[in-house]
Structures are given as structure tokens and as C-alpha cells.
Design a protein around this motif. Structure first.
Motif, PDB file in Angstrom:
ATOM      1  N   ARG A  13       0.844  -1.195   0.000  1.00  0.00           N
ATOM      2  CA  ARG A  13       0.000   0.000   0.000  1.00  0.00           C
ATOM      3  C   ARG A  13       0.881   1.247   0.000  1.00  0.00           C
ATOM      4  O   ARG A  13       2.038   1.214   0.416  1.00  0.00           O
ATOM      5  CB  ARG A  13      -0.891   0.010   1.250  1.00  0.00           C
ATOM      6  CG  ARG A  13      -1.917  -1.107   1.263  1.00  0.00           C
ATOM      7  CD  ARG A  13      -2.952  -0.890   2.348  1.00  0.00           C
ATOM      8  NE  ARG A  13      -2.372  -0.745   3.680  1.00  0.00           N
ATOM      9  CZ  ARG A  13      -2.429  -1.662   4.632  1.00  0.00           C
ATOM     10  NH1 ARG A  13      -3.042  -2.796   4.422  1.00  0.00           N
ATOM     11  NH2 ARG A  13      -1.884  -1.439   5.806  1.00  0.00           N
ATOM     12  N   GLU A  14       0.293   2.349  -0.438  1.00  0.00           N
ATOM     13  CA  GLU A  14       0.971   3.637  -0.308  1.00  0.00           C
ATOM     14  C   GLU A  14       1.038   3.978   1.170  1.00  0.00           C
ATOM     15  O   GLU A  14       0.104   3.699   1.914  1.00  0.00           O
ATOM     16  CB  GLU A  14       0.222   4.724  -1.068  1.00  0.00           C
ATOM     17  CG  GLU A  14       0.300   4.572  -2.572  1.00  0.00           C
ATOM     18  CD  GLU A  14       1.710   4.664  -3.115  1.00  0.00           C
ATOM     19  OE1 GLU A  14       2.484   5.539  -2.660  1.00  0.00           O
ATOM     20  OE2 GLU A  14       2.048   3.857  -3.996  1.00  0.00           O
ATOM     21  N   TRP A  15       2.122   4.584   1.590  1.00  0.00           N
ATOM     22  CA  TRP A  15       2.296   4.933   2.987  1.00  0.00           C
ATOM     23  C   TRP A  15       1.898   6.382   3.195  1.00  0.00           C
ATOM     24  O   TRP A  15       2.515   7.286   2.640  1.00  0.00           O
ATOM     25  CB  TRP A  15       3.735   4.708   3.427  1.00  0.00           C
ATOM     26  CG  TRP A  15       4.185   3.302   3.216  1.00  0.00           C
ATOM     27  CD1 TRP A  15       3.399   2.179   3.239  1.00  0.00           C
ATOM     28  CD2 TRP A  15       5.500   2.848   2.930  1.00  0.00           C
ATOM     29  NE1 TRP A  15       4.161   1.067   2.993  1.00  0.00           N
ATOM     30  CE2 TRP A  15       5.456   1.446   2.800  1.00  0.00           C
ATOM     31  CE3 TRP A  15       6.710   3.497   2.781  1.00  0.00           C
ATOM     32  CZ2 TRP A  15       6.576   0.682   2.531  1.00  0.00           C
ATOM     33  CZ3 TRP A  15       7.829   2.734   2.509  1.00  0.00           C
ATOM     34  CH2 TRP A  15       7.763   1.352   2.391  1.00  0.00           C
ATOM     35  N   ASP A  16       0.866   6.579   3.977  1.00  0.00           N
ATOM     36  CA  ASP A  16       0.394   7.919   4.297  1.00  0.00           C
ATOM     37  C   ASP A  16       1.002   8.317   5.633  1.00  0.00           C
ATOM     38  O   ASP A  16       0.329   8.374   6.659  1.00  0.00           O
ATOM     39  CB  ASP A  16      -1.137   7.936   4.346  1.00  0.00           C
ATOM     40  CG  ASP A  16      -1.685   9.331   4.531  1.00  0.00           C
ATOM     41  OD1 ASP A  16      -0.962  10.303   4.215  1.00  0.00           O
ATOM     42  OD2 ASP A  16      -2.830   9.458   5.005  1.00  0.00           O
ATOM     43  N   THR A  17       2.307   8.535   5.598  1.00  0.00           N
ATOM     44  CA  THR A  17       3.055   8.827   6.818  1.00  0.00           C
ATOM     45  C   THR A  17       3.863  10.101   6.606  1.00  0.00           C
ATOM     46  O   THR A  17       4.134  10.480   5.464  1.00  0.00           O
ATOM     47  CB  THR A  17       4.020   7.671   7.149  1.00  0.00           C
ATOM     48  OG1 THR A  17       4.861   7.454   6.006  1.00  0.00           O
ATOM     49  CG2 THR A  17       3.274   6.387   7.476  1.00  0.00           C
TER      50      THR A  17
ATOM     51  N   LEU B 235       7.837   8.076   5.211  1.00  0.00           N
ATOM     52  CA  LEU B 235       8.633   7.064   5.905  1.00  0.00           C
ATOM     53  C   LEU B 235       7.840   5.778   6.056  1.00  0.00           C
ATOM     54  O   LEU B 235       6.618   5.807   6.229  1.00  0.00           O
ATOM     55  CB  LEU B 235       9.058   7.576   7.284  1.00  0.00           C
ATOM     56  CG  LEU B 235      10.052   8.728   7.261  1.00  0.00           C
ATOM     57  CD1 LEU B 235      10.264   9.277   8.669  1.00  0.00           C
ATOM     58  CD2 LEU B 235      11.370   8.269   6.669  1.00  0.00           C
ATOM     59  N   PRO B 236       8.508   4.643   6.013  1.00  0.00           N
ATOM     60  CA  PRO B 236       7.809   3.375   6.176  1.00  0.00           C
ATOM     61  C   PRO B 236       7.156   3.281   7.558  1.00  0.00           C
ATOM     62  O   PRO B 236       7.780   3.633   8.559  1.00  0.00           O
ATOM     63  CB  PRO B 236       8.916   2.328   6.047  1.00  0.00           C
ATOM     64  CG  PRO B 236      10.040   3.020   5.379  1.00  0.00           C
ATOM     65  CD  PRO B 236       9.936   4.465   5.759  1.00  0.00           C
ATOM     66  N   PRO B 237       5.941   2.779   7.612  1.00  0.00           N
ATOM     67  CA  PRO B 237       5.291   2.570   8.906  1.00  0.00           C
ATOM     68  C   PRO B 237       5.748   1.231   9.499  1.00  0.00           C
ATOM     69  O   PRO B 237       5.026   0.235   9.465  1.00  0.00           O
ATOM     70  CB  PRO B 237       3.801   2.572   8.562  1.00  0.00           C
ATOM     71  CG  PRO B 237       3.756   2.054   7.152  1.00  0.00           C
ATOM     72  CD  PRO B 237       5.021   2.539   6.497  1.00  0.00           C
TER      73      PRO B 237
ATOM     74  N   ALA C 122      14.370  -1.946   0.386  1.00  0.00           N
ATOM     75  CA  ALA C 122      14.990  -0.977   1.289  1.00  0.00           C
ATOM     76  C   ALA C 122      14.489  -1.166   2.716  1.00  0.00           C
ATOM     77  O   ALA C 122      15.283  -1.156   3.671  1.00  0.00           O
ATOM     78  CB  ALA C 122      14.713   0.449   0.806  1.00  0.00           C
ATOM     79  N   VAL C 123      13.195  -1.356   2.865  1.00  0.00           N
ATOM     80  CA  VAL C 123      12.627  -1.590   4.201  1.00  0.00           C
ATOM     81  C   VAL C 123      13.144  -2.908   4.766  1.00  0.00           C
ATOM     82  O   VAL C 123      13.556  -2.986   5.927  1.00  0.00           O
ATOM     83  CB  VAL C 123      11.080  -1.593   4.152  1.00  0.00           C
ATOM     84  CG1 VAL C 123      10.491  -2.045   5.481  1.00  0.00           C
ATOM     85  CG2 VAL C 123      10.560  -0.221   3.773  1.00  0.00           C
TER      86      VAL C 123
END
Length: 155
Positions: free
Chosen positions: A16-20, A24-26, A81-82
Motif C-alpha cells: 500500500r501507499e504509505w500515508d506517513t 517514511l515506512p510505517p 529498502a525496508v
């Protein structure tokens, strides 16, 4: 992603797209079980992108070959990367299992891309003409770097 994703993949927070803040990765949303299916799908989608670039019937241009290659694989790059960050800084036995499981497919994927002869032929044709293409310094460097990566992989 062209085809609709199965429900279990739609639930995968890596896809999913990260809405942060700052994108940044959640990290708190991810579990070790999320990585293998997300990586597998991302590898498949990246290979489809590469195959489409290589199968293009129009003449190679910087935009339809080099820029397209550079844009490809954003999902796999993001997930890797994550994954690399977590396995290096906050590993667990579960993540180590995924590391062992995905090591061969990830290595094979990189090899398949840089040994993809139809794609290399498109890149090589541009490399041969690089001085007459009217590229700026950044474009020339990108073309030369991508070509060198293929050559060093023995394409």
C-alpha cells in the motif's frame, strides 16, 4: 499493477501507499510474514516492466529505454529498502527465515535483468550513439552507468 490483487495481498501494508510523515515506512505495521509475498509480487511486476521495455518495437531512445529502465522496479526497491533496513538493524528469527527464503529469488532477479539480452541490445545501441543523441551530462552519465552495469554482469 494491472490485474486486481488478491485480498490477502491488498491487506499487505508493504504493497500500500504509505500515508506517513515524509513517506517514511510505517515499520510498526509490518510483520515478517508480509515480506515474502510482497517481494514475490514486486519481483514479478518488475520483470514485467523490464520485459515490456525490451519488447518495444520502436527504436531505442533515451526515454523509452534508459529513463524507462531507471523508473522501473520502484516497488521492489521500496520493499527491499525496508527489508534490508530491518534485517540489518532490527532482525528477528522470523525475518532471518525470510532472508534465507528470498536470497536466491532476489539474486536470480538481478541476474535475469542484467543478462536480459533484448534489453541489453537496446541499451547497447544507445550507448554506441551516445555522443550524437544530444543528451545532457546527467543523461549521458545514466546511460553510461547502466551500460557499464550490463557489461560488468557479462551481458
Amino acid at each position: 499493477m494491472n490485474a486486481p490483487l488478491p485480498a490477502e495481498l491488498l491487506a499487505n501494508p508493504l504493497l500500500r501507499e504509505w500515508d506517513t510523515p515524509f513517506g517514511l515506512p510505517p515499520f510498526a505495521d509490518f510483520s515478517a510474514a508480509d515480506f515474502a509475498p510482497a517481494l514475490a509480487l514486486a519481483l514479478k511486476l518488475h520483470r514485467e516492466e523490464i520485459d515490456a521495455i525490451a519488447a518495444a518495437t520502436d527504436a531505442s531512445t533515451f526515454d523509452n529505454t534508459i529513463a524507462a529502465f531507471d523508473r522501473s522496479g520502484r516497488l521492489i526497491s521500496r520493499i527491499e529498502a525496508v527489508f534490508s533496513n530491518l534485517t540489518a538493524s532490527h532482525s528477528s528469527p522470523e525475518l532471518q527465515v525470510v532472508e534465507r527464503e528470498m536470497a536466491a529469488p532476489l539474486a536470480a532477479h538481478g541476474n535475469a535483468i542484467y543478462m536480459h539480452m533484448p534489453l541489453f541490445k537496446r541499451v547497447d545501441a544507445l550507448h554506441e550513439q551516445r555522443h550524437s543523441l544530444g543528451l545532457d551530462a546527467k543523461q549521458t552519465r545514466l546511460l553510461e552507468r547502466i551500460h557499464l552495469d550490463f557489461v560488468q554482469a557479462d551481458a
